[in-house]
Write an enzyme that holds these catalytic residues in place. Structure first.
Site, short mmCIF file in Angstrom:
data_model
loop_
_atom_site.label_atom_id
_atom_site.label_comp_id
_atom_site.label_asym_id
_atom_site.label_seq_id
_atom_site.Cartn_x
_atom_site.Cartn_y
_atom_site.Cartn_z
CB SER A 80 -0.94 0.00 1.20
OG SER A 80 -0.19 0.06 2.38
CG HIS A 131 -4.43 -1.76 -0.85
ND1 HIS A 131 -5.11 -0.55 -0.92
CD2 HIS A 131 -3.93 -1.83 0.40
CE1 HIS A 131 -5.00 0.06 0.23
NE2 HIS A 131 -4.30 -0.67 1.06
CE LYS A 178 -7.62 -1.19 2.13
NZ LYS A 178 -7.21 -2.32 2.96
C1 LIG Z 1 -7.09 -2.82 4.34
C2 LIG Z 1 -6.37 -4.09 4.45
C3 LIG Z 1 -6.76 -5.08 5.35
C4 LIG Z 1 -7.87 -4.86 6.35
O1 LIG Z 1 -9.11 -4.90 5.74
P1 LIG Z 1 -10.41 -4.59 6.63
O2 LIG Z 1 -11.50 -5.33 5.93
O3 LIG Z 1 -10.58 -3.12 6.63
O4 LIG Z 1 -10.14 -5.14 7.98
C5 LIG Z 1 -6.08 -6.27 5.36
N1 LIG Z 1 -5.05 -6.50 4.51
C6 LIG Z 1 -4.62 -5.57 3.65
C7 LIG Z 1 -3.47 -5.86 2.74
C8 LIG Z 1 -5.27 -4.34 3.59
O5 LIG Z 1 -4.83 -3.41 2.73
#
Ligand SMILES: *Cc1c(COP(=O)(O)O)cnc(C)c1O
Length: 396
Positions: free
Chosen positions: A183, A211, A242
């Site tokens: 990220s 992501h 996301k």
């Molecule tokens: C955002 C993210 C998470 C967490 O996701 P949530 O559903 O918000 O708990 C886990 N792993 C990665 C790689 C992320 O970018």
């Protein structure tokens, strides 16, 4: 007792503030979107949301959740295995498996839970987990909860992964685990080479597509689509928080027996509430939208290359990216904060990141593109970057 502890916390909080690491929250007073209103009264263009496909405020998802609210009520008041499973939850699980070309899916309240609950039920002290050094916090925590031997390889570094795999031959089963997209840089995991090494050293592969799902690959099926490796990854985790609508919810999808075992033994699944019907139904609608057309991915990919190309052509130093994350390198920590503040005054909301979130002397502004951004909004952001870049001496 609290008095002493209070003083201790006050001091620690003060230290966080003095180190410049205290996190303030910006308060939004509109739906999440390309343009948002904030509590100070301004309207700004949002370039720091994970709303990659612009679905967070999509009318079709709003309607699907309202329909489920009317038909199935507000909440489930139960874990899945007692009385928390509706037809909608099963249908959503099937849609996710269809999307990724996997055998079965298990839903969680968040991907943080999916990652927290994936290792411990599957692996023991006899086994090995080989994990990318830049993996998400939830993977790190999940690995900590599991007794398997831990190996760490440098970010996306295939030679180092091979070294670790050689060491891990001492264990019974081996699982390589990586984020699909990292990220902070927006780079993807080199999945083709990871799969080759997995074959050579007899390891399984897990990819967290949080992501990358919806974003990477021509039709948004994630890094396994990018590397033409559909069905080859043993375990995929991801989020509905996301690109996929941005509400709440996570999942693990993959081999049938793996998912079956997680339903029996995964603690965040067994001991935490089921996602509400409105979220499940909107999720179903979301995967139907993904199936119908590739319009949102196309727009996102167009927006990303347009932005990256323009920013490079006006002289910014941009990290190579294969996602919708664009790291504008400034290197200096203070400069990254001044830059972000100046952009906000121009109506552009972005975040500047610096050590320890990124390596020392690699401070940057992270721009996240979305299918929701119009060309006009992208041009406004690019013009603001140009102006601030000149004012702060980053551009000539
Ligand atoms: C955002 C993210 C998470 C967490 O996701 P949530 O559903 O918000 O708990 C886990 N792993 C990665 C790689 C992320 O970018």
């Amino acid at each position: 007792m609290y008095k002493n502890f209070q003083e201790h916390l006050q001091k620690e909080l003060q230290d966080i503030k003095e180190a410049g690491l205290y996190k303030e929250e910006r308060i939004i007073t509109s739906p999440q979107d390309a343009e948002i209103s904030v509590s100070t009264g301004e309207k700004v263009l949002n370039f720091c949301m994970n709303n990659y496909l612009g679905l967070s405020n999509d009318q079709r998802l709003i309607d699907a959740s309202k329909e489920a609210l009317d038909q199935r009520g507000y909440g489930m008041s139960s874990v899945r295995f007692i009385c928390g499973t509706q037809d909608m939850h099963k249908e959503l699980e099937a849609k996710i498996a269809e999307f990724f070309g996997t055998e079965d899916t298990i839903l969680y309240a968040a991907c943080f839970d999916a990652n927290g609950g994936v290792f411990e039920p599957l692996l023991t002290a006899e086994d090995a987990i080989i994990s990318d050094a830049l993996n998400h916090a939830s993977i790190i925590d999940g690995v900590r909860l599991c007794k398997a031997q831990r190996y760490r390889y440098k970010n996306a570094d295939i030679a180092d992964l091979e070294e670790q795999l050689k060491l891990a031959q001492a264990q019974r089963f081996r699982l390589i685990v990586t984020d699909g997209v990292f990220s902070m840089d927006g780079n993807v995991a080199p999945l083709d080479k990871i799969l080759e090494l997995a074959e050579k050293y007899n390891a399984m592969v897990m990819v967290d597509e949080s992501h990358s799902a919806g974003v990477v690959g021509k039709t948004g099926r994630g890094v396994s689509e990018l590397y033409n490796a559909k069905g080859e990854v043993d375990i995929i985790t991801g989020t509905l928080g996301k690109a996929f609508g941005g509400a709440i919810g996570g999942f693990t999808t993959g081999r049938k027996e793996v998912i079956d075992m997680l339903r029996q033994r995964s603690r965040p699944y067994l001991f935490s509430n089921s996602i509400p019907p409105m979220v499940a139904n909107a999720g179903i609608k979301m995967f139907d939208i993904m199936k119908e057309s590739n319009e949102l991915q196309d727009r996102l990919h167009e927006n990303t290359s347009y932005f990256v190309d323009k920013m490079k052509s006006i002289g910014f130093d941009i990290k190579p990216t294969e996602s919708a994350i664009c790291a504008v390198m400034l290197y200096d920590a203070k400069l990254s904060q001044d830059f972000a503040s100046a952009l906000l005054k121009e109506g552009i909301y972005v975040i500047g990141f610096y050590f320890p979130v990124v390596p020392k002397n690699e401070a940057r502004i992270r721009v996240q593109l979305s299918a929701a951004h119009t060309r006009e909004q992208l041009d406004k952001a690019i013009a603001a970057f140009d102006k601030v870049g000149k004012e702060l001496g980053v551009l000539k």
